[in-house]
Design a protein around this motif. Structure first.
Motif, short mmCIF file in Angstrom:
data_model
loop_
_atom_site.label_atom_id
_atom_site.label_comp_id
_atom_site.label_asym_id
_atom_site.label_seq_id
_atom_site.Cartn_x
_atom_site.Cartn_y
_atom_site.Cartn_z
N ASP A 57 0.83 -1.20 0.00
CA ASP A 57 0.00 0.00 0.00
C ASP A 57 0.87 1.26 0.00
N THR A 58 1.95 1.21 0.77
CA THR A 58 2.83 2.37 0.90
C THR A 58 4.18 2.17 0.23
N ASP A 59 4.50 0.91 -0.12
CA ASP A 59 5.79 0.52 -0.68
C ASP A 59 6.94 0.78 0.30
N GLU A 60 6.63 0.78 1.58
CA GLU A 60 7.63 0.93 2.61
C GLU A 60 8.01 -0.42 3.19
N VAL A 61 9.25 -0.53 3.64
CA VAL A 61 9.74 -1.76 4.26
C VAL A 61 9.14 -1.87 5.66
N ILE A 62 8.51 -3.01 5.95
CA ILE A 62 7.90 -3.19 7.27
C ILE A 62 8.64 -4.23 8.11
N GLU A 63 9.49 -5.03 7.48
CA GLU A 63 10.23 -6.02 8.26
C GLU A 63 11.40 -6.56 7.44
N GLU A 64 12.44 -7.02 8.14
CA GLU A 64 13.58 -7.65 7.50
C GLU A 64 13.53 -9.15 7.73
N ILE A 65 14.04 -9.90 6.75
CA ILE A 65 14.15 -11.35 6.89
C ILE A 65 15.64 -11.68 6.94
N ASP A 66 16.05 -12.30 8.02
CA ASP A 66 17.47 -12.54 8.25
C ASP A 66 18.06 -13.59 7.32
N ALA A 67 17.27 -14.63 7.02
CA ALA A 67 17.81 -15.71 6.18
C ALA A 67 16.66 -16.49 5.56
N PHE A 68 16.82 -16.84 4.28
CA PHE A 68 15.87 -17.71 3.59
C PHE A 68 16.35 -19.16 3.58
N GLY A 69 17.67 -19.35 3.66
CA GLY A 69 18.25 -20.68 3.79
C GLY A 69 18.92 -20.80 5.13
N PRO A 70 19.02 -22.01 5.70
CA PRO A 70 19.52 -22.17 7.08
C PRO A 70 20.98 -21.82 7.27
N GLU A 71 21.80 -21.93 6.20
CA GLU A 71 23.22 -21.61 6.34
C GLU A 71 23.46 -20.15 6.00
N GLN A 72 23.90 -19.38 6.99
CA GLN A 72 24.15 -17.97 6.78
C GLN A 72 25.60 -17.65 7.16
N SER A 73 26.26 -16.82 6.34
CA SER A 73 27.66 -16.48 6.57
C SER A 73 27.97 -15.17 5.85
N GLU A 74 28.96 -14.44 6.36
CA GLU A 74 29.42 -13.25 5.66
C GLU A 74 30.11 -13.61 4.36
N ASN A 75 30.61 -14.82 4.26
CA ASN A 75 31.22 -15.32 3.03
C ASN A 75 30.13 -15.98 2.19
N PRO A 76 29.77 -15.41 1.04
CA PRO A 76 28.68 -15.97 0.23
C PRO A 76 28.89 -17.43 -0.14
N ASN A 77 30.13 -17.86 -0.29
CA ASN A 77 30.39 -19.25 -0.66
C ASN A 77 30.14 -20.23 0.48
N GLU A 78 29.88 -19.70 1.67
CA GLU A 78 29.61 -20.55 2.81
C GLU A 78 28.18 -20.37 3.32
N ALA A 79 27.35 -19.77 2.49
CA ALA A 79 25.96 -19.50 2.87
C ALA A 79 25.02 -20.09 1.82
N ASP A 80 23.77 -20.27 2.22
CA ASP A 80 22.76 -20.67 1.24
C ASP A 80 22.46 -19.53 0.30
N SER A 81 22.01 -19.89 -0.89
CA SER A 81 21.71 -18.91 -1.93
C SER A 81 20.26 -19.08 -2.38
N PRO A 82 19.34 -18.24 -1.89
CA PRO A 82 17.94 -18.33 -2.32
C PRO A 82 17.76 -17.71 -3.69
N ASP A 83 16.69 -18.11 -4.39
CA ASP A 83 16.52 -17.62 -5.76
C ASP A 83 15.10 -17.16 -6.07
N ILE A 84 14.15 -18.10 -6.12
CA ILE A 84 12.78 -17.78 -6.52
C ILE A 84 11.84 -18.24 -5.40
N MET A 85 10.72 -17.53 -5.24
CA MET A 85 9.77 -17.95 -4.20
C MET A 85 8.33 -17.88 -4.68
N TRP A 86 7.48 -18.60 -3.95
CA TRP A 86 6.05 -18.71 -4.27
C TRP A 86 5.32 -19.05 -2.98
#
Length: 442
Positions: free
Chosen positions: A337-366
């Protein structure tokens, strides 16, 4: 204003309650007397009302099924919810057997009776009858067929073919299951596109705006980004914007009811780039755009809060728009309605890291049509598309996020130990009636 075309299409079975026998008998029971309340004789068994139970052999019909595309193994897996928060595989389709190497994206006809699967390496689009998974069309739509989407009236399938640098139009007759490639737009030769200063890039993804025009992002790189808008009626380019104006190169989705359209622009970070000389390359890009289709202008440009903005999706009630970042495995929830951000999502895949090669990589959702879950594909350790720096993942399959809590509740991995497994496209097909925005075009 065009109303949603996919709100309540599937006629679901309606469970009807059966009155308990004791309840029916009460309607004709005599008025209670003191004698009636006396204790019965010891040799007369006391009657008690037992709750009626469903027979053990009656299975509850699943509400929907999930089609997820493992482009690394040329397989589409089909799962159904079991009702206890888990998902059971009920079928699998070998697209490679039909020449469909690297099944990239999934899209449905308006009644969900057919699924179009664009296969990039196979240079084709496969169309399946969803009920029995039978292949009804094998269309050579060209190299790099990236996304194939049904028009709102199901009269055409438009295909974004990267290698051909074309938007391909396929004539569709679903009643007779006939499909014919009838036209194409060459983005290197179209006058409107050339006059806009678009010299590079190819069609990547598209969806339909409220006015029926199809809006196509260009890419695949952010450096090739642009926007092309096609008039659906005469299949001609209505207008085009170069990357200097609108550098969108991935996601496309229309607002369910308003005359605005959402787009993503993403670029992986380059660890070898000098941040002083090329800060964009060094830091990457994560942006989303809101395009006003009534006035044909960009209304909003905002950061997605991460790097390599990619897929996004509406919740069925139309109250939330989720957007994800592929490299940083995070994202946002936007109030449409406002196009404002209302919340952040910390991770879509369980493996999270500052190094992208050590983290999950999400792509498409439904989203699930009941609004309970968001299904998000996760890339594998050997991604077949996208920049490896951003697209390399840990857990190939798809994550199941609870929409209310934003938390990961499950990760479905049909072939998780296979180093070639690499999930990209996903689609959810309702099997019962739902009141909501289940998939575009809305």
């Amino acid at each position: 204003m065009k109303q949603t075309t996919r709100r309540t299409f599937i006629a679901g079975t309606t469970a009807t309650g059966v009155a308990a026998l004791a309840g029916c008998a009460d309607d004709d029971a005599p008025e209670e007397t003191p004698e009636a309340t006396e204790e019965p004789p010891e040799d007369t068994p006391e009657e008690t009302e037992e709750p009626e139970e469903e027979p053990d052999d009656v299975d509850e019909e699943p509400a929907y099924e999930i089609w997820s595309a493992d482009q690394g193994t040329n397989t589409i897996y089909i799962h159904e919810p079991t009702g206890d928060g888990e998902f059971e595989q009920v079928d699998a389709i070998d697209t490679g057997a039909e020449g469909g190497e690297v099944p990239h994206m999934v899209d449905y006809s308006s009644d969900y009776e057919y699924a179009a699967v664009a296969c990039t390496a196979g240079a084709r689009t496969l169309v399946y009858r969803t009920e029995d998974r039978e292949l009804v069309a094998n269309l050579e739509t060209g190299a790099g067929s990236h996304f194939a989407g049904f028009s709102p009236d199901d009269e055409y399938i438009h295909v974004d073919a990267i290698g051909e640098e074309e938007i391909v139009r396929v004539d569709v007759d679903l009643e007779n299951e006939e499909f014919e490639q009838v036209d194409s737009i060459d983005v290197r030769e179209d006058e409107t596109i050339v006059d806009a200063g678009i010299e590079d890039g190819s069609p990547i993804c598209h969806q339909y705006a409220q006015d029926g025009r199809s809006i196509h992002t260009m890419g695949p790189s952010y450096h090739d980004a642009a926007l092309v808008i096609v008039d659906h009626d005469d299949f001609s380019v209505d207008r085009a914007y170069s990357g200097d104006e609108i550098p969108t190169n991935c996601g496309t989705v229309s607002h369910p009811t308003d005359e605005k359209f959402y787009l993503t622009a993403g670029l992986p970070s380059d660890p070898d780039a000098d941040p002083d000389e090329d800060p964009v390359a060094a830091e990457g890009v994560g942006d989303f755009y809101v395009y006003d289709t009534a006035d044909d202008e960009v209304a909003t440009v905002e950061s997605t809060g991460g790097v390599d903005a990619h897929g996004f999706w509406f919740t069925p009630d139309g109250e939330e728009l989720w957007v994800l970042n592929r490299e940083t495995n995070d994202g946002l929830v936007i109030d449409p309605d406002t196009d404002e951000v209302i919340e952040e999502i910390d991770a879509f895949g369980p493996e999270q890291s500052e190094n992208p090669n050590e983290a999950d990589s999400p792509d498409i959702m439904w989203a699930s049509p009941d609004g309970e879950y968001m299904f998000v594909t996760l890339r594998g350790p050997n991604p077949l598309s996208g920049d490896p720096h951003a697209a390399t993942g840990i857990n190939p399959g798809y994550a199941v996020l609870d929409v209310e809590s934003r938390e990961i509740v499950d990760v479905v991995q049909p072939d998780g130990d296979n180093e070639d497994s690499d999930f990209h496209g996903i689609g959810v097909r309702p099997l019962q009636a739902f009141d909501g925005f289940t998939s575009p075009p809305y």
